[in-house]
Design a protein around this motif. Structure first.
Motif, short mmCIF file in Angstrom:
data_model
loop_
_atom_site.label_atom_id
_atom_site.label_comp_id
_atom_site.label_asym_id
_atom_site.label_seq_id
_atom_site.Cartn_x
_atom_site.Cartn_y
_atom_site.Cartn_z
N LYS A 297 0.82 -1.22 0.00
CA LYS A 297 0.00 0.00 0.00
C LYS A 297 0.85 1.26 0.00
N GLY B 28 -8.62 2.97 1.03
CA GLY B 28 -9.98 3.46 1.08
C GLY B 28 -10.40 4.13 -0.22
N GLU B 29 -11.42 4.95 -0.12
CA GLU B 29 -11.94 5.65 -1.30
C GLU B 29 -10.87 6.56 -1.90
N GLY B 30 -10.85 6.59 -3.21
CA GLY B 30 -9.88 7.43 -3.90
C GLY B 30 -8.47 6.90 -3.86
N GLY B 31 -8.33 5.64 -3.41
CA GLY B 31 -7.01 5.02 -3.37
C GLY B 31 -6.13 5.47 -2.23
N LYS B 32 -6.71 6.22 -1.27
CA LYS B 32 -5.93 6.69 -0.14
C LYS B 32 -5.96 5.68 1.00
N ASN B 33 -4.85 5.58 1.73
CA ASN B 33 -4.79 4.68 2.89
C ASN B 33 -5.55 5.28 4.06
N LYS C 298 -5.80 0.26 5.46
CA LYS C 298 -6.33 -0.36 4.25
C LYS C 298 -6.48 0.72 3.19
#
Length: 387
Positions: free
Chosen positions: A31, A96-101, A94
Protein backbone atom coordinates in the motif's frame (compact mmCIF):
# COMPACT_ATOMS: atom_id res chain seq x y z
CA UNK A 1 -1.91 -29.82 13.68
CA UNK A 2 1.57 -30.17 15.17
CA UNK A 3 2.10 -33.46 13.35
CA UNK A 4 1.50 -31.68 10.05
CA UNK A 5 3.93 -28.92 10.99
CA UNK A 6 6.57 -31.49 11.82
CA UNK A 7 5.92 -33.29 8.57
CA UNK A 8 6.32 -30.05 6.66
CA UNK A 9 9.49 -29.21 8.58
CA UNK A 10 10.97 -32.58 7.72
CA UNK A 11 10.58 -31.70 4.05
CA UNK A 12 12.85 -28.73 4.70
CA UNK A 13 15.73 -30.77 6.06
CA UNK A 14 19.06 -29.58 4.82
CA UNK A 15 20.75 -32.19 2.66
CA UNK A 16 23.96 -33.72 4.02
CA UNK A 17 23.53 -32.46 7.58
CA UNK A 18 20.07 -33.74 8.56
CA UNK A 19 19.60 -30.36 10.26
CA UNK A 20 16.25 -28.63 9.89
CA UNK A 21 16.16 -25.24 8.22
CA UNK A 22 15.02 -22.23 10.20
CA UNK A 23 11.73 -20.53 9.39
CA UNK A 24 11.06 -16.79 9.29
CA UNK A 25 7.74 -15.05 8.67
CA UNK A 26 7.93 -11.79 6.71
CA UNK A 27 5.18 -9.23 6.10
CA UNK A 28 5.14 -7.12 2.92
CA UNK A 29 3.21 -3.85 2.51
CA UNK A 30 2.12 -2.98 -1.03
CA UNK A 31 0.00 0.00 0.00
CA UNK A 32 3.02 2.30 0.49
CA UNK A 33 3.17 3.63 -3.06
CA UNK A 34 5.71 6.46 -3.16
CA UNK A 35 6.31 8.95 -5.95
CA UNK A 36 10.00 8.88 -6.74
CA UNK A 37 10.46 5.13 -6.49
CA UNK A 38 10.62 4.79 -10.27
CA UNK A 39 7.76 2.30 -10.15
CA UNK A 40 4.13 2.45 -11.32
CA UNK A 41 1.93 4.40 -8.89
CA UNK A 42 -0.30 1.42 -8.27
CA UNK A 43 -0.38 -0.73 -5.14
CA UNK A 44 1.24 -4.15 -5.15
CA UNK A 45 -0.20 -7.00 -3.05
CA UNK A 46 0.22 -7.10 0.70
CA UNK A 47 1.47 -10.50 1.76
CA UNK A 48 2.76 -12.67 4.57
CA UNK A 49 5.54 -15.00 3.41
CA UNK A 50 7.13 -18.10 4.92
CA UNK A 51 10.90 -18.09 4.41
CA UNK A 52 13.26 -21.03 4.78
CA UNK A 53 16.84 -20.13 5.71
CA UNK A 54 19.78 -21.18 7.85
CA UNK A 55 23.30 -19.99 8.67
CA UNK A 56 24.56 -21.95 5.66
CA UNK A 57 21.65 -21.60 3.24
CA UNK A 58 20.33 -18.55 1.40
CA UNK A 59 16.74 -17.56 2.25
CA UNK A 60 13.92 -18.56 -0.06
CA UNK A 61 10.19 -18.05 0.04
CA UNK A 62 8.46 -21.43 0.39
CA UNK A 63 4.92 -20.18 1.00
CA UNK A 64 2.93 -16.96 0.81
CA UNK A 65 -0.57 -15.57 1.27
CA UNK A 66 -2.03 -12.24 0.18
CA UNK A 67 -3.32 -10.71 3.41
CA UNK A 68 -3.10 -7.23 4.90
CA UNK A 69 0.35 -6.44 6.27
CA UNK A 70 2.16 -3.23 7.11
CA UNK A 71 5.38 -1.27 7.00
CA UNK A 72 3.99 1.40 9.33
CA UNK A 73 5.23 1.79 12.89
CA UNK A 74 7.91 -0.48 14.35
CA UNK A 75 8.41 -3.87 12.66
CA UNK A 76 6.10 -5.47 15.24
CA UNK A 77 3.04 -6.38 13.16
CA UNK A 78 3.63 -10.16 13.15
CA UNK A 79 3.73 -12.90 15.77
CA UNK A 80 4.13 -16.66 15.28
CA UNK A 81 3.32 -19.57 17.56
CA UNK A 82 6.28 -21.47 19.00
CA UNK A 83 5.26 -24.59 17.05
CA UNK A 84 4.70 -22.57 13.83
CA UNK A 85 1.07 -23.68 13.75
CA UNK A 86 -0.25 -20.16 13.13
CA UNK A 87 0.73 -16.55 12.52
CA UNK A 88 -0.93 -13.34 13.65
CA UNK A 89 -0.71 -10.31 11.34
CA UNK A 90 -1.71 -6.81 12.46
CA UNK A 91 -3.31 -4.48 9.93
CA UNK A 92 -3.38 -0.73 10.78
CA UNK A 93 -4.27 0.54 7.28
CA UNK A 94 -6.33 -0.36 4.25
CA UNK A 95 -6.88 1.28 0.89
CA UNK A 96 -9.98 3.46 1.08
CA UNK A 97 -11.94 5.65 -1.30
CA UNK A 98 -9.88 7.43 -3.90
CA UNK A 99 -7.01 5.02 -3.37
CA UNK A 100 -5.93 6.69 -0.14
CA UNK A 101 -4.79 4.68 2.89
CA UNK A 102 -7.19 4.89 5.82
CA UNK A 103 -7.14 3.45 9.33
CA UNK A 104 -7.93 -0.24 9.92
CA UNK A 105 -8.06 -2.41 13.06
CA UNK A 106 -7.70 -6.01 11.96
CA UNK A 107 -5.71 -8.95 13.22
CA UNK A 108 -5.53 -11.89 10.80
CA UNK A 109 -5.00 -15.46 11.94
CA UNK A 110 -3.04 -17.47 9.35
CA UNK A 111 -2.81 -21.25 9.62
CA UNK A 112 0.42 -23.09 8.77
CA UNK A 113 -0.76 -26.69 8.67
CA UNK A 114 1.20 -26.75 5.42
CA UNK A 115 3.93 -24.09 5.54
CA UNK A 116 3.97 -23.97 1.74
CA UNK A 117 0.28 -23.07 1.63
CA UNK A 118 -0.62 -20.58 4.39
CA UNK A 119 -4.38 -20.27 4.92
CA UNK A 120 -6.47 -17.41 6.33
CA UNK A 121 -8.42 -18.78 9.30
CA UNK A 122 -9.95 -15.71 10.92
CA UNK A 123 -9.94 -11.92 11.09
CA UNK A 124 -10.85 -10.03 14.27
CA UNK A 125 -11.00 -6.37 15.27
CA UNK A 126 -8.62 -4.86 17.81
CA UNK A 127 -7.98 -1.16 18.45
CA UNK A 128 -7.99 1.48 15.73
CA UNK A 129 -4.73 1.46 13.79
CA UNK A 130 -3.60 -1.95 15.02
CA UNK A 131 0.19 -1.71 14.68
CA UNK A 132 1.73 -4.38 16.93
CA UNK A 133 0.77 -7.88 18.03
CA UNK A 134 2.45 -10.29 20.46
CA UNK A 135 1.78 -13.90 21.49
CA UNK A 136 2.49 -15.38 24.90
CA UNK A 137 4.80 -18.38 25.03
CA UNK A 138 1.92 -20.85 25.38
CA UNK A 139 0.06 -19.41 22.38
CA UNK A 140 -3.07 -18.90 24.48
CA UNK A 141 -3.09 -15.08 24.74
CA UNK A 142 -2.36 -12.31 22.26
CA UNK A 143 -2.08 -8.57 22.83
CA UNK A 144 -2.57 -5.94 20.11
CA UNK A 145 -2.00 -2.19 20.14
CA UNK A 146 -4.42 0.43 18.86
CA UNK A 147 -2.38 3.51 17.94
CA UNK A 148 -5.43 5.42 16.76
CA UNK A 149 -7.55 4.94 19.88
CA UNK A 150 -4.78 4.42 22.50
CA UNK A 151 -5.81 0.90 23.47
CA UNK A 152 -4.26 -2.46 24.27
CA UNK A 153 -6.57 -5.39 23.49
CA UNK A 154 -6.27 -8.89 24.95
CA UNK A 155 -7.45 -11.91 22.96
CA UNK A 156 -7.69 -15.42 24.29
CA UNK A 157 -6.78 -18.21 21.85
CA UNK A 158 -8.19 -21.71 21.64
CA UNK A 159 -7.75 -24.01 18.64
CA UNK A 160 -6.19 -21.04 16.80
CA UNK A 161 -9.38 -18.98 17.24
CA UNK A 162 -9.09 -15.50 18.77
CA UNK A 163 -11.75 -14.21 21.16
CA UNK A 164 -11.64 -10.61 22.33
CA UNK A 165 -11.62 -10.68 26.13
CA UNK A 166 -10.53 -7.34 27.62
CA UNK A 167 -9.03 -3.98 26.78
CA UNK A 168 -7.03 -1.26 28.55
CA UNK A 169 -7.55 2.35 27.50
CA UNK A 170 -4.53 4.64 27.84
CA UNK A 171 -4.40 8.42 27.91
CA UNK A 172 -5.28 10.30 24.72
CA UNK A 173 -2.42 10.47 22.23
CA UNK A 174 -0.35 7.87 24.10
CA UNK A 175 -0.01 6.09 20.73
CA UNK A 176 1.11 2.62 21.89
CA UNK A 177 3.16 1.36 18.94
CA UNK A 178 4.74 -1.71 20.51
CA UNK A 179 3.61 -4.38 22.99
CA UNK A 180 5.81 -7.05 24.62
CA UNK A 181 4.87 -10.03 26.80
CA UNK A 182 7.32 -11.47 29.32
CA UNK A 183 8.21 -15.17 29.12
CA UNK A 184 6.14 -15.94 32.21
CA UNK A 185 3.02 -14.70 30.41
CA UNK A 186 1.93 -12.63 33.41
CA UNK A 187 3.40 -9.24 32.54
CA UNK A 188 3.37 -7.04 29.45
CA UNK A 189 4.87 -3.68 28.48
CA UNK A 190 3.35 -1.13 26.08
CA UNK A 191 5.71 1.40 24.47
CA UNK A 192 3.94 4.73 24.08
CA UNK A 193 5.31 6.69 21.13
CA UNK A 194 3.11 9.71 21.80
CA UNK A 195 4.18 10.58 25.35
CA UNK A 196 7.47 8.75 25.92
CA UNK A 197 6.25 6.30 28.52
CA UNK A 198 6.15 2.55 29.11
CA UNK A 199 2.99 1.11 30.64
CA UNK A 200 3.42 -2.08 32.64
CA UNK A 201 0.40 -4.38 32.40
CA UNK A 202 -0.71 -7.50 34.28
CA UNK A 203 -2.25 -10.51 32.51
CA UNK A 204 -4.53 -12.55 34.76
CA UNK A 205 -6.35 -15.26 32.84
CA UNK A 206 -8.43 -13.44 30.24
CA UNK A 207 -8.10 -10.04 31.91
CA UNK A 208 -5.62 -7.23 31.25
CA UNK A 209 -4.98 -4.54 33.84
CA UNK A 210 -2.72 -1.55 34.18
CA UNK A 211 0.02 -1.63 36.83
CA UNK A 212 2.23 1.45 36.46
CA UNK A 213 3.95 3.80 34.01
CA UNK A 214 7.63 4.71 33.51
CA UNK A 215 9.39 7.40 31.52
CA UNK A 216 11.71 5.88 28.92
CA UNK A 217 12.67 8.51 26.35
CA UNK A 218 11.23 10.48 23.45
CA UNK A 219 9.07 8.61 20.94
CA UNK A 220 9.78 5.00 22.00
CA UNK A 221 9.22 2.72 19.03
CA UNK A 222 10.49 -0.87 18.81
CA UNK A 223 11.69 -2.91 21.77
CA UNK A 224 12.49 -6.31 23.24
CA UNK A 225 12.59 -8.05 26.62
CA UNK A 226 15.43 -10.28 27.73
CA UNK A 227 14.31 -13.85 28.32
CA UNK A 228 14.43 -13.50 32.10
CA UNK A 229 12.13 -10.47 31.89
CA UNK A 230 14.63 -8.31 33.77
CA UNK A 231 15.77 -5.90 31.07
CA UNK A 232 13.62 -3.89 28.66
CA UNK A 233 15.56 -2.64 25.61
CA UNK A 234 13.85 0.21 23.74
CA UNK A 235 14.60 2.23 20.61
CA UNK A 236 13.62 5.90 21.00
CA UNK A 237 13.30 8.03 17.87
CA UNK A 238 13.73 11.33 19.73
CA UNK A 239 16.50 10.45 22.16
CA UNK A 240 16.64 9.54 25.83
CA UNK A 241 18.01 10.91 29.12
CA UNK A 242 21.75 11.39 28.74
CA UNK A 243 21.75 11.42 24.92
CA UNK A 244 21.47 14.34 22.47
CA UNK A 245 17.87 15.50 22.07
CA UNK A 246 16.34 14.66 18.72
CA UNK A 247 18.79 11.87 17.89
CA UNK A 248 17.79 8.22 17.99
CA UNK A 249 18.80 6.41 21.17
CA UNK A 250 18.53 2.95 22.67
CA UNK A 251 17.85 2.50 26.37
CA UNK A 252 17.93 -0.38 28.82
CA UNK A 253 15.42 -0.29 31.70
CA UNK A 254 15.39 -2.47 34.82
CA UNK A 255 11.85 -3.85 34.93
CA UNK A 256 12.10 -4.35 38.70
CA UNK A 257 12.50 -0.63 39.33
CA UNK A 258 11.44 1.11 36.12
CA UNK A 259 14.76 2.96 36.06
CA UNK A 260 16.88 3.45 32.95
CA UNK A 261 20.27 1.83 33.51
CA UNK A 262 21.88 2.60 30.14
CA UNK A 263 21.34 4.89 27.16
CA UNK A 264 23.32 5.27 23.95
CA UNK A 265 22.92 7.40 20.84
CA UNK A 266 22.58 5.07 17.83
CA UNK A 267 21.44 7.21 14.89
CA UNK A 268 18.20 8.48 13.44
CA UNK A 269 15.11 6.26 13.34
CA UNK A 270 16.17 3.07 15.14
CA UNK A 271 13.63 0.41 14.24
CA UNK A 272 13.80 -3.19 15.46
CA UNK A 273 15.47 -4.55 18.60
CA UNK A 274 16.32 -8.18 17.69
CA UNK A 275 17.71 -10.34 20.49
CA UNK A 276 19.73 -13.39 19.49
CA UNK A 277 18.19 -16.76 20.48
CA UNK A 278 20.75 -17.18 23.27
CA UNK A 279 20.05 -13.61 24.51
CA UNK A 280 23.75 -12.73 24.30
CA UNK A 281 23.51 -10.20 21.47
CA UNK A 282 21.11 -7.56 20.21
CA UNK A 283 20.82 -6.30 16.65
CA UNK A 284 19.46 -2.82 15.94
CA UNK A 285 18.22 -1.83 12.48
CA UNK A 286 18.67 1.93 12.14
CA UNK A 287 17.22 4.13 9.39
CA UNK A 288 20.14 6.54 9.89
CA UNK A 289 18.51 9.27 7.80
CA UNK A 290 18.42 7.11 4.67
CA UNK A 291 15.98 7.93 1.89
CA UNK A 292 12.47 6.50 1.63
CA UNK A 293 12.39 6.78 -2.18
CA UNK A 294 14.94 6.10 -4.88
CA UNK A 295 15.10 9.60 -6.39
CA UNK A 296 15.94 11.34 -3.10
CA UNK A 297 19.03 13.59 -3.30
CA UNK A 298 20.84 11.58 -0.60
CA UNK A 299 19.98 8.15 -1.96
CA UNK A 300 23.56 7.37 -3.04
CA UNK A 301 25.27 8.94 -0.04
CA UNK A 302 23.26 8.05 3.10
CA UNK A 303 22.51 4.48 4.10
CA UNK A 304 20.87 2.57 6.90
CA UNK A 305 22.92 0.82 9.56
CA UNK A 306 22.89 -2.55 11.30
CA UNK A 307 24.42 -2.27 14.78
CA UNK A 308 25.41 -5.25 16.93
CA UNK A 309 25.75 -5.07 20.70
CA UNK A 310 26.50 -7.62 23.39
CA UNK A 311 24.00 -7.76 26.23
CA UNK A 312 25.89 -6.90 29.43
CA UNK A 313 26.50 -9.76 31.85
CA UNK A 314 27.67 -9.90 35.48
CA UNK A 315 28.79 -6.47 36.64
CA UNK A 316 27.83 -5.09 33.22
CA UNK A 317 24.18 -6.13 33.59
CA UNK A 318 21.78 -3.46 32.43
CA UNK A 319 24.11 -2.22 29.68
CA UNK A 320 24.86 -2.89 26.03
CA UNK A 321 28.40 -3.24 24.69
CA UNK A 322 28.94 -2.17 21.09
CA UNK A 323 30.57 -4.78 18.85
CA UNK A 324 30.29 -3.77 15.20
CA UNK A 325 28.22 -2.05 12.48
CA UNK A 326 27.36 -2.81 8.87
CA UNK A 327 25.93 -0.69 6.09
CA UNK A 328 22.35 -1.42 5.00
CA UNK A 329 20.08 -0.15 2.26
CA UNK A 330 17.32 2.45 2.70
CA UNK A 331 14.45 2.67 5.22
CA UNK A 332 15.23 -0.80 6.53
CA UNK A 333 12.85 -2.34 9.06
CA UNK A 334 12.85 -5.80 10.65
CA UNK A 335 15.51 -8.39 11.41
CA UNK A 336 15.68 -11.97 12.66
CA UNK A 337 18.46 -14.33 13.72
CA UNK A 338 19.05 -17.91 12.66
CA UNK A 339 18.54 -20.36 15.50
CA UNK A 340 22.30 -20.81 15.92
CA UNK A 341 22.90 -17.05 16.10
CA UNK A 342 25.28 -17.03 13.15
CA UNK A 343 23.11 -15.33 10.51
CA UNK A 344 20.82 -12.31 10.35
CA UNK A 345 18.13 -11.48 7.82
CA UNK A 346 17.31 -7.76 7.48
CA UNK A 347 14.43 -6.16 5.57
CA UNK A 348 15.06 -3.04 3.46
CA UNK A 349 11.84 -1.44 2.30
CA UNK A 350 12.95 0.89 -0.50
CA UNK A 351 14.93 -1.85 -2.28
CA UNK A 352 12.14 -4.31 -1.46
CA UNK A 353 14.57 -6.97 -0.39
CA UNK A 354 15.78 -9.06 2.54
CA UNK A 355 19.53 -8.98 3.09
CA UNK A 356 21.78 -11.60 4.63
CA UNK A 357 24.60 -11.06 7.14
CA UNK A 358 26.84 -13.60 8.85
CA UNK A 359 28.05 -12.93 12.39
CA UNK A 360 31.04 -14.66 14.04
CA UNK A 361 30.81 -12.95 17.42
CA UNK A 362 33.08 -10.11 16.32
CA UNK A 363 32.25 -9.00 12.78
CA UNK A 364 29.35 -8.85 10.34
CA UNK A 365 29.85 -10.11 6.78
CA UNK A 366 27.22 -9.32 4.17
CA UNK A 367 26.25 -12.04 1.68
CA UNK A 368 24.97 -10.06 -1.34
CA UNK A 369 24.66 -13.22 -3.42
CA UNK A 370 21.96 -14.42 -1.00
CA UNK A 371 19.69 -11.34 -1.07
CA UNK A 372 15.99 -12.17 -1.37
CA UNK A 373 13.88 -9.90 -3.60
CA UNK A 374 10.26 -9.17 -2.63
CA UNK A 375 7.41 -7.67 -4.67
CA UNK A 376 6.21 -5.26 -1.98
CA UNK A 377 7.94 -3.34 0.82
CA UNK A 378 8.93 -5.71 3.64
CA UNK A 379 7.94 -4.21 6.98
CA UNK A 380 8.02 -6.83 9.77
CA UNK A 381 9.69 -10.20 10.31
CA UNK A 382 9.64 -12.81 13.08
CA UNK A 383 10.72 -16.31 14.02
CA UNK A 384 9.35 -18.43 16.85
CA UNK A 385 12.13 -17.07 19.05
CA UNK A 386 11.01 -13.44 18.77
CA UNK A 387 7.27 -12.76 19.21
Amino acid sequence: MVRKILASACLLALSGTAALADIAISGQDGKQVRAGDGLPMTPTPDSVAVIEFSSSKAPRVIGSIEVCSTQMGPPAALAVARDYSFVLAACPQKIGEGGKNVSEKLVSVIGLDDVTKPKLLQQVEAGEGTTAVYLNKAGTVALATGVGDDTITLFTIKDRKLTRASQVKLEAKAEPREILIAEDGKTAYALRFGDGKVTKLAITGDQLSRVTDWDVGVQPDGGALTRDGRWLIVNNFGGAPGTPKGNGATTVTDTRTGKITYAVEVGALPEVVALSPDNKYVALVIGNGSATVRNAPNYDSVFGKLSLFAVGQGKAQGTLIHITDAQLGHACQGAVWSDDGKRLLVQCSVERDIRVFDFDGKALTERPEAVLKMVSRPGAMVTNKTR
